[in-house]
Design a protein around this motif. Structure first.
Motif, PDB file in Angstrom:
ATOM      1  N   LYS A 128       0.825  -1.211   0.000  1.00 37.78           N
ATOM      2  CA  LYS A 128       0.000   0.000   0.000  1.00 37.78           C
ATOM      3  C   LYS A 128       0.859   1.261   0.000  1.00 37.78           C
ATOM      4  CE  LYS A 128      -3.894   2.121   2.465  1.00 37.78           C
ATOM      5  NZ  LYS A 128      -4.854   1.952   3.593  1.00 37.78           N
ATOM      6  N   LEU A 129       1.942   1.262   0.762  1.00 30.01           N
ATOM      7  CA  LEU A 129       2.812   2.437   0.813  1.00 30.01           C
ATOM      8  C   LEU A 129       3.495   2.661  -0.530  1.00 30.01           C
ATOM      9  CD1 LEU A 129       4.446   1.982   4.346  1.00 30.01           C
ATOM     10  CD2 LEU A 129       2.565   3.496   3.705  1.00 30.01           C
ATOM     11  N   SER A 130       3.924   1.610  -1.181  1.00 29.65           N
ATOM     12  CA  SER A 130       4.548   1.750  -2.503  1.00 29.65           C
ATOM     13  C   SER A 130       3.553   2.300  -3.515  1.00 29.65           C
ATOM     14  CB  SER A 130       5.082   0.397  -2.978  1.00 29.65           C
ATOM     15  OG  SER A 130       6.146  -0.049  -2.165  1.00 29.65           O
ATOM     16  N   GLU A 157       0.569   3.475   9.965  1.00 28.62           N
ATOM     17  CA  GLU A 157       0.086   3.583   8.591  1.00 28.62           C
ATOM     18  C   GLU A 157      -0.360   5.001   8.280  1.00 28.62           C
ATOM     19  OE1 GLU A 157      -3.592   1.949   5.788  1.00 28.62           O
ATOM     20  OE2 GLU A 157      -2.996   0.832   7.581  1.00 28.62           O
ATOM     21  N   ASP A 158      -1.135   5.633   9.188  1.00 26.60           N
ATOM     22  CA  ASP A 158      -1.621   6.997   8.949  1.00 26.60           C
ATOM     23  C   ASP A 158      -0.467   7.985   8.846  1.00 26.60           C
ATOM     24  OD1 ASP A 158      -4.200   6.026   9.054  1.00 26.60           O
ATOM     25  OD2 ASP A 158      -4.456   6.493  11.186  1.00 26.60           O
ATOM     26  N   ALA A 159       0.526   7.820   9.724  1.00 29.06           N
ATOM     27  CA  ALA A 159       1.672   8.737   9.713  1.00 29.06           C
ATOM     28  C   ALA A 159       2.481   8.585   8.428  1.00 29.06           C
ATOM     29  CB  ALA A 159       2.557   8.487  10.936  1.00 29.06           C
ATOM     30  N   ALA A 160       2.726   7.344   8.010  1.00 30.13           N
ATOM     31  CA  ALA A 160       3.535   7.103   6.806  1.00 30.13           C
ATOM     32  C   ALA A 160       2.824   7.621   5.559  1.00 30.13           C
ATOM     33  CB  ALA A 160       3.843   5.619   6.674  1.00 30.13           C
ATOM     34  N   LEU A 161       1.517   7.387   5.469  1.00 23.39           N
ATOM     35  CA  LEU A 161       0.770   7.873   4.300  1.00 23.39           C
ATOM     36  C   LEU A 161       0.740   9.398   4.253  1.00 23.39           C
ATOM     37  CD1 LEU A 161      -2.215   5.341   4.245  1.00 23.39           C
ATOM     38  CD2 LEU A 161      -0.351   5.524   2.573  1.00 23.39           C
ATOM     39  N   LEU A 162       0.662  10.047   5.417  1.00 24.35           N
ATOM     40  CA  LEU A 162       0.685  11.511   5.453  1.00 24.35           C
ATOM     41  C   LEU A 162       2.018  12.036   4.928  1.00 24.35           C
ATOM     42  CD1 LEU A 162      -0.592  14.208   6.262  1.00 24.35           C
ATOM     43  CD2 LEU A 162       0.291  13.854   8.576  1.00 24.35           C
ATOM     44  N   LEU A 163       3.114  11.397   5.328  1.00 26.58           N
ATOM     45  CA  LEU A 163       4.432  11.824   4.854  1.00 26.58           C
ATOM     46  C   LEU A 163       4.593  11.578   3.354  1.00 26.58           C
ATOM     47  CD1 LEU A 163       6.691  10.613   7.790  1.00 26.58           C
ATOM     48  CD2 LEU A 163       6.157  12.970   7.181  1.00 26.58           C
ATOM     49  N   ILE A 164       4.112  10.446   2.876  1.00 30.74           N
ATOM     50  CA  ILE A 164       4.197  10.162   1.443  1.00 30.74           C
ATOM     51  C   ILE A 164       3.445  11.223   0.649  1.00 30.74           C
ATOM     52  CG2 ILE A 164       3.353   8.573  -0.349  1.00 30.74           C
ATOM     53  CD1 ILE A 164       4.191   6.276   1.497  1.00 30.74           C
ATOM     54  N   GLY A 165       2.335  11.701   1.192  1.00 35.08           N
ATOM     55  CA  GLY A 165       1.574  12.742   0.504  1.00 35.08           C
ATOM     56  C   GLY A 165       2.318  14.064   0.397  1.00 35.08           C
ATOM     57  N   GLN A 166       3.383  14.244   1.203  1.00 38.38           N
ATOM     58  CA  GLN A 166       4.150  15.492   1.193  1.00 38.38           C
ATOM     59  C   GLN A 166       5.467  15.377   0.429  1.00 38.38           C
ATOM     60  OE1 GLN A 166       2.604  18.230   2.502  1.00 38.38           O
ATOM     61  NE2 GLN A 166       0.988  16.686   2.727  1.00 38.38           N
ATOM     62  N   ILE A 167       5.863  14.168   0.044  1.00 34.43           N
ATOM     63  CA  ILE A 167       7.177  13.982  -0.578  1.00 34.43           C
ATOM     64  C   ILE A 167       7.265  14.705  -1.922  1.00 34.43           C
ATOM     65  CG2 ILE A 167       6.681  11.864  -1.855  1.00 34.43           C
ATOM     66  CD1 ILE A 167       9.816  12.381   0.263  1.00 34.43           C
ATOM     67  N   GLY A 168       6.123  14.908  -2.585  1.00 37.30           N
ATOM     68  CA  GLY A 168       6.127  15.620  -3.858  1.00 37.30           C
ATOM     69  C   GLY A 168       6.504  17.081  -3.717  1.00 37.30           C
ATOM     70  N   LYS A 169       6.451  17.625  -2.506  1.00 39.72           N
ATOM     71  CA  LYS A 169       6.825  19.025  -2.285  1.00 39.72           C
ATOM     72  C   LYS A 169       8.336  19.192  -2.124  1.00 39.72           C
ATOM     73  CE  LYS A 169       2.436  20.440  -0.137  1.00 39.72           C
ATOM     74  NZ  LYS A 169       1.744  19.156  -0.046  1.00 39.72           N
ATOM     75  N   LEU A 170       9.063  18.077  -2.122  1.00 38.10           N
ATOM     76  CA  LEU A 170      10.518  18.141  -2.001  1.00 38.10           C
ATOM     77  C   LEU A 170      11.182  18.083  -3.369  1.00 38.10           C
ATOM     78  CD1 LEU A 170      11.490  15.776   0.959  1.00 38.10           C
ATOM     79  CD2 LEU A 170      11.329  18.269   0.976  1.00 38.10           C
ATOM     80  N   LYS A 171      12.219  18.882  -3.554  1.00 39.01           N
ATOM     81  CA  LYS A 171      13.106  18.705  -4.707  1.00 39.01           C
ATOM     82  C   LYS A 171      14.027  17.532  -4.441  1.00 39.01           C
ATOM     83  CE  LYS A 171      16.623  21.107  -7.410  1.00 39.01           C
ATOM     84  NZ  LYS A 171      17.411  22.361  -7.525  1.00 39.01           N
ATOM     85  N   ASP A 172      14.546  17.468  -3.243  1.00 38.78           N
ATOM     86  CA  ASP A 172      15.292  16.314  -2.747  1.00 38.78           C
ATOM     87  C   ASP A 172      15.222  16.358  -1.229  1.00 38.78           C
ATOM     88  OD1 ASP A 172      17.718  17.818  -1.631  1.00 38.78           O
ATOM     89  OD2 ASP A 172      17.781  18.417  -3.730  1.00 38.78           O
TER      90      ASP A 172
END
Length: 464
Positions: A128-130, A157-172
């Motif tokens: 699911k995370l992938s 699970e809730d914490a990891a999914l929240l972080l994944i939703g923010q990874i697109g805001k990073l350049k790196d």
């Protein structure tokens, strides 16, 4: 006895095929039964949460090898196999998945991919995370390097999914969960991204907290380019808000009188302090160049290009550093445009008329101080005057008809002299210029309208 021995010798070779046939029959009848028993045992485990499951049947005995994620799950799996009809004995080769202490999970972004690492508590959640990362970052490669481990904190699970939703805001950068502590590092993709991530993580589930947030904002950049061929000044990059946006574009329109201002600016948070008080003087310096580039990044101003004459280059080099707020740095690389060829008095007069037909020299209201918006225009006037070195030039000041005539005449004289002073400071001989004040005696438009009065407030150049 001899006869019997001979008979036995003939009988013995015949029994070997019978043994082979018996073994083949036993094998052909047992193998399907074992395969069926293994298949039904696998079906019984269909709802169990196990990893690396292997089932083998030997007669009516079944061997179960697997990694379970809890003692309860392990016992339930053994009981499910034992309950399969036909199973006589279950050989228990199950193990518990290793427990991670601390339980660490991460999502890291670089130029080409996002890598999910550390631990996941269940195979389904690992998948699911992938899938969530691929959905959030369409077109970006997602590398799944997670391993399975026990020990995840509640609501992981809730914490990891929240972080994944923010990874697109990073350049790196990298997001990490270590038990209940969340750490963040890297560079935001856009201005405002750092603040958006911080705002989103206020919704972390109970039991999780931000231990460290080292996400940096990208450089806050403002750029301007003066193109003498296209006759444009292109503005790009960032400004803090709509009010300052309007100030910057307005200052550009006033100072770049002969060029079209192309506005590609974006309103973005994160501007350094003193931004507008640094950018406006820098635009004034750019307006004095024939062609040039201005870049403002953080608290540094870089300007390069061709000045119209030697003294202008020196003034820009030294003057801009004094005009910007304290703490700002200026790096100027100013060269001088090659001088144009000389022209006769008639052409010189036409060049002045053409130039002043586009705009006018501005002064502070009611005073003889030249408005700084007119510096670029005055440099163009100097350039023309340098092309007619043998001509004498009268600089005539005019006002509208408002107020006392004597005061208007004095003001017009002072304004004309201020222009002469600018030309002399630029390196031109003082004896070539004469300042004359005409007050309101030579209007070119009606003084009955504001537009007419504005036209009458002017400086004229008369080539002798």
């Amino acid at each position: 006895m001899r006869g019997l021995f001979r008979w036995s010798g003939k009988w013995w070779p015949g029994i070997i095929p019978l043994i082979v046939l018996w073994a083949f029959a036993a094998w052909t009848s047992t193998a399907p039964l074992e395969n069926d028993l293994a298949a039904r045992s696998s079906e019984a485990l269909k709802g169990a949460v196990l990893d690396k499951t292997k089932i083998a049947a030997d007669g009516r005995d079944v061997s179960l090898s697997a990694y379970a994620f809890s003692d309860e799950g392990r016992r339930a799996a053994l009981a499910s196999v034992a309950a399969v009809p036909g199973v006589r004995l279950v050989d228990d080769e199950t193990r518990l998945v290793a427990e991670a202490k601390p339980f660490v999970w991460s999502a890291e972004r670089d130029v080409v991919r996002v890598t999910l690492g550390g631990n996941a508590p269940l195979p389904a959640l690992k998948t699911k995370l992938s899938e969530a990362a691929r959905s959030a970052l369409k077109g970006v490669e997602v590398a799944d390097q997670m391993t399975l481990a026990r020990g995840a904190p509640p609501r992981f699970e809730d914490a990891a999914l929240l972080l994944i939703g923010q990874i697109g805001k990073l350049k790196d950068g990298k997001f990490t969960i270590s038990d209940g502590d969340v750490t963040l590092s890297g560079m935001a993709r856009e201005l405002g991204g750092r603040e958006a991530i911080a705002a989103a993580l206020k919704d972390l589930p109970d039991g999780f907290k931000i231990a460290s947030n080292e996400v940096k904002a990208p450089p806050y950049i403002f750029q301007a380019y003066k193109d003498p061929v296209a006759l444009t000044v292109s503005l790009s990059g960032n400004v803090p808000d709509e009010n300052i946006h309007a100030v910057v574009v307005g200052a550009s329109s006033r100072r770049f009188f002969g060029e079209k201002v192309v506005d590609n600016l974006k309103n973005s948070v994160g501007a350094p302090s003193g931004f507008v008080n640094a950018v406006v003087p820098a635009l004034g310096a750019l307006s004095r160049l024939s062609t040039g580039t201005l870049m403002v990044s953080e608290r540094e101003i870089k300007i390069s290009g061709d000045a119209l004459y030697d003294e202008a280059a020196r003034q820009i080099q030294s003057g801009l550093a004094k005009d910007v707020p304290q703490g700002w740095q200026v790096k100027a690389e100013i060269t001088v445009k090659p001088a144009a060829g000389p022209v006769d008095a008639t052409v010189c007069q036409q060049l002045f008329s053409d130039l002043l037909g586009k705009t006018r020299i501005r002064f502070e209201t009611g005073r003889a101080d030249i408005d700084r918006d007119s510096t670029g225009l005055l440099d163009r006037i100097v350039e023309i005057a340098l092309r007619c070195p043998s001509a004498n030039i009268e600089i005539a000041g005019h006002t509208d008809a408002e107020g006392d005539e004597a005061a208007n005449q004095a003001l017009s004289q002072k304004r004309a002299q201020a222009v002469v002073d600018y030309l002399v400071k630029a390196g031109l001989p003082a004896d070539r210029f004469t300042a004359v004040g005409h007050g309101s005696t030579q209007p070119i438009a009606s003084n009955g309208t504001s537009d007419g009065r504005a036209q009458n407030r002017r400086i004229d150049f008369v080539v002798r």
